[in-house]
Write a protein that holds these residues in place. Structure first.
Motif, PDB file in Angstrom:
ATOM      1  N   SER A  97     -22.595 -77.038  -6.609  1.00 52.97           N
ATOM      2  CA  SER A  97     -22.024 -76.040  -5.715  1.00 52.97           C
ATOM      3  C   SER A  97     -22.660 -74.686  -6.009  1.00 52.97           C
ATOM      4  N   PRO A 146     -18.267 -70.953  -7.540  1.00 53.61           N
ATOM      5  CA  PRO A 146     -17.112 -71.658  -8.112  1.00 53.61           C
ATOM      6  C   PRO A 146     -15.810 -71.427  -7.359  1.00 53.61           C
ATOM      7  N   SER A 194     -18.643 -70.429  -1.597  1.00 54.91           N
ATOM      8  CA  SER A 194     -19.227 -71.768  -1.591  1.00 54.91           C
ATOM      9  C   SER A 194     -19.258 -72.355  -0.189  1.00 54.91           C
ATOM     10  N   ASP A 245     -16.161 -77.974  -1.980  1.00 55.86           N
ATOM     11  CA  ASP A 245     -16.707 -76.644  -2.223  1.00 55.86           C
ATOM     12  C   ASP A 245     -16.874 -76.349  -3.704  1.00 55.86           C
ATOM     13  N   HIS A 246     -16.003 -76.911  -4.524  1.00 52.43           N
ATOM     14  CA  HIS A 246     -16.052 -76.698  -5.976  1.00 52.43           C
ATOM     15  C   HIS A 246     -15.119 -77.691  -6.646  1.00 52.43           C
ATOM     16  N   HIS A 276     -10.143 -72.407 -11.006  1.00 54.03           N
ATOM     17  CA  HIS A 276     -11.588 -72.397 -10.815  1.00 54.03           C
ATOM     18  C   HIS A 276     -11.974 -70.952 -10.509  1.00 54.03           C
ATOM     19  N   VAL A 331     -16.464 -77.195 -12.647  1.00 57.76           N
ATOM     20  CA  VAL A 331     -16.169 -76.416 -11.447  1.00 57.76           C
ATOM     21  C   VAL A 331     -17.300 -76.501 -10.419  1.00 57.76           C
ATOM     22  N   THR A 332     -18.534 -76.652 -10.871  1.00 59.72           N
ATOM     23  CA  THR A 332     -19.663 -76.617  -9.926  1.00 59.72           C
ATOM     24  C   THR A 332     -20.224 -77.988  -9.574  1.00 59.72           C
ATOM     25  N   SER A 392     -26.515 -71.358  -9.090  1.00 56.78           N
ATOM     26  CA  SER A 392     -25.125 -71.082  -8.715  1.00 56.78           C
ATOM     27  C   SER A 392     -24.840 -69.628  -9.050  1.00 56.78           C
ATOM     28  N   ASP A 411     -21.643 -66.574  -9.416  1.00 57.28           N
ATOM     29  CA  ASP A 411     -20.264 -66.112  -9.431  1.00 57.28           C
ATOM     30  C   ASP A 411     -20.300 -64.605  -9.260  1.00 57.28           C
TER      31      ASP A 411
END
Length: 821
Positions: free
Chosen positions: A386, A389, A394, A589-590, A603, A611-612, A689, A691
């Motif tokens: 993903s 997270p 996402s 999505d996560h 998450h 989480v990913t 990824s 965040d």
């Protein structure tokens, strides 16, 4: 179920049920590998729809002479009596539902009708029945007068042969061949079940006189043995109630002359009041020649309707007396989809679903029996990353094929305004109808997810204790498909059911939760508020290991519930005839932290695999033929950014639309047994990824290594603190700047290798910087500000994304995205 009237020359004139949609076996309908409709060619057998009343051949007195009893379950039992025992009965849409709850073999369910008629008037009993499961042999029984006066009636029975549990079976029982089918019949009974707990459905019971008319059989021609019908010309064969695709249906069949006389024939299609001659031709053949194949397009005027199909055979003038023998072999309708440009496409996002909690990804608990069967016949991607997270960023990456810092929609204050960036926009330009059914929160239309959709349904407001509405969402989707049955469509479905609060229905909860659990969570709703209290180092809430197992069991029960709803949805696609022209993409999505990194039920706080790492399954048996997705598993890493370009290529969208997307189309992998070049690209590929919720954190995946860089804080580390009382665990969060993991040896990413090999460490930071520089120069999507209503903010609060008294956070400033560390 459509019905048609047919005349009868016997003692009773009756309604003949004309349409029977065969094989509507739920994708429990299932064992979905390899026997379900998506795993075989898109074909419907004409032989499954034969009307035995209308089979005609010169060697018999003509068409079937008598329908003695034609019984349908629309009204009362009309003379039939029922041995109920503990059996429950009810009628629904003309189908008799029978549920046996009795003590077993001693209490069978029997439907009986009294008769006073000669056995010679009946040659066959036909039963259209579906038995859910069971042991023993259901059958028909009868009584007749004894041969000697004063003796008790003679009883006899024949089993229902060829019953396939779980699907509709059209069973013809040749009672006239039984030695005790003679004299005066006193009664006839049908026993649909003998054992407790078995459910049956009966559409009709018929007593027929079809003379010596031939029936469906295995026919050997040369070295080939195939299903077919053997009859004499002049003669005809009629199949009723064949459901066609809206467009592009083709009839395929073979003919043979077992004795070599030859014949002429025509094929007629009748729909409503229109009859069209589809083909008129002849067969001239010497004995021993091979089968003659024929192929004909069904007229466009008949497509999208219920079709009656008649084969009419005539002998040549020089044929010997009695006509010419004809073998009609394996006629099928090939349903070739609504448009050669691309199939229907359904994209399903199961919010908060971890890949490693599904059986097809190795999970030991039975959370996903249907998805596992589905995965056995589709393309499963084993390593799917993903791009963020949490849901908003996402899902926007999923729908645009771009990284979060490029589409720039990652906080509640953001809205995508670039209306030419989404999957829906591009496929709508290709002629697709577009519809979405979601459950609000961070996938609502105020964030721009509605761009390109003809219909975007944000879902119904849910109580605070219930996160998702999976049944309601998929029910609305089914209604839309039913109402738009003639359209080629792209549909997006999203559910929060697996997301906190974990509140599965009791029947699924019982499958996973330890009945002996007495911890303090037992009578509490495990929601986002409670989850965040647990990971707050200053809070009083704590979890024991037993508490943690209880939370995981609730999470697994939610997955099992969603799995069952998906099974029902795929069954619906089959009943609508859409399974053969629809490609389905299932992902998330996560994931969710479930104690993996000292947090549970949350998450968005980490870029760890818990989480990913998400599932990705692409399945379907669609047109064009090279999109018949085989059962394959792909080990090379892919990302959610790859879904959008894959869908666009499948839908026939021009390549130009994908040029600014960051993902890679996986279309070459889906049906090509040797994708070669793309596999080589994926093997060396870097996937990232991001965040961006509170600071800039970036993860780069390459090979079996993963590096996570966090900018703006000095530490990023997760610790598990054991409090003074034995066994009581407490979760909290702290931070560190660099983390490096070898995922092939450390799949849960517990051991930070950064600093172990300084020379290797120097390679990773520049990769992140190069990625961010590339994104800073790439064309960015246009972003605006959201305007959230009170109800939309309430939905965010119910899901834990917004708290009472909080303002909608504008997030990181654009300049901060590209500031170097």
């Amino acid at each position: 179920m459509s019905r048609a009237k047919v005349g009868s020359k016997g003692s009773l004139a009756v309604l003949l049920v004309a349409v029977f949609s065969f094989g509507l076996v739920g994708f429990a309908f299932l064992v979905w590998a390899p026997a379900h409709p998506l795993s075989r060619p898109s074909r419907v057998s004409v032989l499954d729809h034969l009307d035995l009343h209308d089979l005609q051949a010169s060697s018999s007195p003509g068409p079937a002479q008598t329908t003695v009893i034609e019984y349908e379950f629309d009204e009362g039992l009309e003379g039939w009596s029922v041995s109920r025992g503990d059996t429950t009965l009810h009628r629904e849409k003309g189908i008799l539902q029978v549920q046996n709850q009795g003590p077993g073999y001693q209490d069978p369910t029997v439907l009986t009708v009294p008769l006073e008629m000669e056995a010679s008037k009946v040659t066959h009993v036909r039963v259209l029945i579906k038995i859910e499961q069971g042991e023993g042999r259901p059958g028909v029984q009868w009584t007749r007068k004894a041969d000697q006066p004063g003796m008790p009636p003679v009883e006899a029975q024949m089993p229902l042969e060829n019953v396939v549990f779980g699907q509709w079976c059209n069973i013809l029982i040749p009672v006239g061949e039984h030695p005790e089918w003679s004299g005066t019949l006193l009664s006839l009974s049908v026993t649909p079940m003998r054992f407790a707990g078995i459910r049956s459905e009966i559409d009709r019971i018929q007593l027929l006189n079809i003379g010596s008319v031939p029936r469906r059989r295995r026919i050997k021609v040369g070295r080939t043995t195939r299903d077919g019908v053997l009859l004499q010309a002049p003669g005809s064969v009629l199949a009723r109630g064949l459901e066609l695709n809206p467009t592009r249906t083709r009839l395929l069949f073979e003919l043979s002359c077992p004795r070599g006389e030859g014949f002429s024939f025509r094929v007629e299609g009748t729909s409503e009041d229109e009859t069209v001659v589809l083909l008129s031709d002849s067969v001239k053949q010497e004995p021993g020649e091979k089968l003659h194949p024929f192929e004909v397009e069904v007229a466009d005027s008949l497509s999208g309707r219920s079709l009656d199909l008649r084969f009419v055979f005539e002998p040549f003038a020089e044929s010997p007396p009695g006509g010419s023998e004809v073998a009609l072999i394996g006629p099928v309708l090939e349903l070739r989809g609504p448009d050669p440009a691309g199939p229907n496409i359904i994209l399903i996002s199961l919010d908060t679903l971890r890949a490693d909690h599904l059986g097809m990804y190795g999970y030991s608990k039975d959370t996903s029996p249907f998805l596992d069967r589905l995965g056995a016949t589709g393309s499963v991607f084993e390593d799917v990353v993903s791009q963020a997270p949490e849901t908003l960023a996402s899902t926007m990456s999923l729908m645009t094929g771009r990284y979060p810092s490029n589409h720039r929609v990652f906080k509640a204050a953001h809205r995508l305004v670039d209306d030419k960036a989404t999957i829906a926009h591009h496929v709508r330009g290709q002629g697709y109808q577009t519809a979405a059914f979601v459950e609000g929160g961070f996938v609502e239309s105020p964030y721009g997810f509605d761009l390109g959709f003809d219909l975007y349904h944000n879902g119904e407001k849910q109580p605070a204790h219930k996160g998702g509405d999976v049944e309601g969402t998929f029910s609305r989707a089914k209604d839309w498909i039913t109402e738009n049955d003639d359209k080629r469509f792209f549909m997006f479905l999203q559910t929060y059911e697996i997301h906190t609060p974990y509140a599965p229905p009791e029947k699924y909860k019982k499958r996973f939760v330890d009945p002996n659990y007495e911890g303090y969570l037992r009578d509490r709703v495990f929601d986002d508020e409670l989850a965040r209290k647990i990971i707050d180092e200053n809070a009083e809430e704590s979890l024991t290991p037993e508490d943690l197992e209880y939370v995981i069991a609730l999470y697994d029960a939610e997955i099992a519930y969603v799995d069952a709803v998906l099974e029902d949805f795929f069954y619906f696609l089959t009943t609508r005839g859409r399974q053969n022209d629809t490609l389905v993409v299932i992902t998330s999505d996560h994931g969710e932290d479930l104690g993996d990194h000292n947090a549970v039920g949350v998450h968005g706080h980490t870029l760890h695999r818990s989480v990913t790492q998400v599932p990705l399954l692409i399945t379907g048996w669609t047109v064009p033929a090279d999109l018949r997705i085989p059962g394959r598993r792909w080990v090379h890493r892919v990302g959610l950014i790859d879904v959008a370009p894959t869908i666009l290529e499948i839908a026939g969208v021009p390549d130009e639309a994908r040029k600014d997307m960051h993902g890679q189309s996986l279309r070459p992998l889906l049906a090509n047994p040797q994708p070669g070049e793309l596999e080589a690209v994926l093997a060396e590929r870097q996937i990232f990824s991001e965040d961006l919720t509170n600071f800039v954190r970036t993860a780069v995946h390459q090979g079996d290594m993963k590096y996570v860089h966090t900018r703006g804080i000095e530490k990023y580390r997760r610790n598990l603190v054991i409090k003074n009382r034995p066994g009581l665990v407490k979760f909290y969060t702290s931070y560190e700047k660099h983390a490096l993991f070898r995922t092939s040896e450390d799949s849960n990413e517990k051991k930070n290798l950064y600093g172990v090999n300084p020379d290797q460490d120097l390679l990773w930071g520049p990769r992140v910087e190069k990625f961010r520089e590339w994104l800073s120069r790439a064309p960015q999507l246009q972003r605006g500000a959201t305007s959230l209503s009170a109800s939309e903010q309430d939905r965010l609060k119910a899901l834990g994304y917004l708290r009472d008294g909080e303002e909608v956070d504008p997030g990181i400033k654009d300049d901060d995205l590209w500031t170097k560390d």
